[in-house]
Design an enzyme around this catalytic site. Structure first.
Site, PDB file in Angstrom:
ATOM      1  N   LEU A  66      33.684  37.593  40.956  1.00 48.90           N
ATOM      2  CA  LEU A  66      34.410  36.387  41.334  1.00 48.90           C
ATOM      3  C   LEU A  66      35.792  36.813  41.800  1.00 48.90           C
ATOM      4  O   LEU A  66      36.351  37.783  41.289  1.00 48.90           O
ATOM      5  CB  LEU A  66      34.545  35.416  40.153  1.00 48.90           C
ATOM      6  CG  LEU A  66      33.268  34.735  39.651  1.00 48.90           C
ATOM      7  CD1 LEU A  66      33.594  33.861  38.438  1.00 48.90           C
ATOM      8  CD2 LEU A  66      32.594  33.906  40.735  1.00 48.90           C
ATOM      9  N   ASP A  67      36.337  36.096  42.779  1.00 52.24           N
ATOM     10  CA  ASP A  67      37.685  36.381  43.244  1.00 52.24           C
ATOM     11  C   ASP A  67      38.672  36.320  42.076  1.00 52.24           C
ATOM     12  O   ASP A  67      38.457  35.594  41.097  1.00 52.24           O
ATOM     13  CB  ASP A  67      38.123  35.360  44.308  1.00 52.24           C
ATOM     14  CG  ASP A  67      37.501  35.625  45.665  1.00 52.24           C
ATOM     15  OD1 ASP A  67      36.872  36.685  45.832  1.00 52.24           O
ATOM     16  OD2 ASP A  67      37.635  34.758  46.550  1.00 52.24           O
ATOM     17  N   PHE A  68      39.770  37.034  42.231  1.00 53.95           N
ATOM     18  CA  PHE A  68      40.845  37.092  41.241  1.00 53.95           C
ATOM     19  C   PHE A  68      41.223  35.704  40.720  1.00 53.95           C
ATOM     20  O   PHE A  68      41.346  35.481  39.516  1.00 53.95           O
ATOM     21  CB  PHE A  68      42.046  37.783  41.888  1.00 53.95           C
ATOM     22  CG  PHE A  68      43.332  37.682  41.119  1.00 53.95           C
ATOM     23  CD1 PHE A  68      43.544  38.446  39.985  1.00 53.95           C
ATOM     24  CD2 PHE A  68      44.347  36.838  41.550  1.00 53.95           C
ATOM     25  CE1 PHE A  68      44.735  38.364  39.280  1.00 53.95           C
ATOM     26  CE2 PHE A  68      45.536  36.748  40.858  1.00 53.95           C
ATOM     27  CZ  PHE A  68      45.736  37.514  39.714  1.00 53.95           C
TER      28      PHE A  68
END
Length: 228
Positions: A66-68
């Site tokens: 998942l993105d940051f």
């Protein structure tokens, strides 16, 4: 070809990873917003989902990321064989992922499909771009759950997003292309709308994850509501 230089340094994340379910084969976790999925090359970006989990679960590996700034459901394999089996489900697109998001403005249609190819451009890193010539096929579905106004008067739309492909930044750039960036998105316009400037995080959360358990063969239907 331009060299890609990643100068991003993640600020400290003080929120814990919540383990929602586990067995001897895999973990289901809730990733906090503001935590990297994998440690970066820069030693200042050591803290990550994988770095934390491997302390308690040696040998565990990430099946997806998942993105940051994105929070929510992730499945983590506890050994290489499970990783391979789960990775095959992801590559065959048999895993269904559903996200909850707050979009800037009021989306006109109650549901729809965004079909726009996404391309990498080293000159724009870390941004992706929609490009019909060099982009890879990317398709997302959206469904409006609620339209409302924030206390500041900012119009927002709560949506359910279902990516049919898994390109980098897909949901963020597709929502921008729809004319309604995800609130708090620093890369694709979600902080540029008047009233959105002080948003504390990216309002994107992986709320559903559906797949087949690689050992039991039973369906796993994970749900975890968005914290916003």
């Amino acid at each position: 070809m331009s060299a890609i230089i990643d100068s991003f340094i993640a600020p400290p994340c003080h929120d814990d990873i919540q383990i929602l379910w586990q067995d001897e084969h895999l973990l289901l976790i809730d990733k906090p917003s503001g935590l990297l999925s994998l440690s970066g090359k820069n030693p200042q970006n050591l803290d990550s989902v994988h770095y934390r989990l491997v302390q308690t679960f040696p040998g565990c590996t990430l099946v997806h990321r998942l993105d940051f700034g994105t929070s929510g459901l992730m499945v983590v394999a506890r050994n290489k064989a499970i990783n391979a089996a789960l990775s095959q489900q992801f590559s065959q697109r048999s895993v269904e992922k559903v996200y909850s998001a707050l979009l800037c403005g009021h989306v006109e249609n109650d549901e729809g499909v965004i079909d726009a190819p996404i391309a990498k451009d080293p000159a724009l890193f870390p941004l992706m771009s929609i490009c019909a010539i060099t982009g890879k096929p990317a398709r997302s579905r959206y469904r409006v759950m609620e339209r409302f106004y924030q206390e500041t008067g900012l119009p927002l739309t709560r949506v359910e997003l279902t990516p049919e492909t898994g390109r980098t930044h897909q949901l963020r750039i597709h929502c921008q292309g729809l004319g309604h960036p995800i609130l708090g998105c620093d890369l694709y316009g979600g902080l540029d709308v008047p009233g959105a400037e002080g948003t504390p995080r990216l309002m994107l959360h992986a709320s559903e994850l559906n797949f087949i358990h690689p050992v039991s063969g039973e369906p796993v239907n994970a749900r975890h509501a968005a914290p916003f």
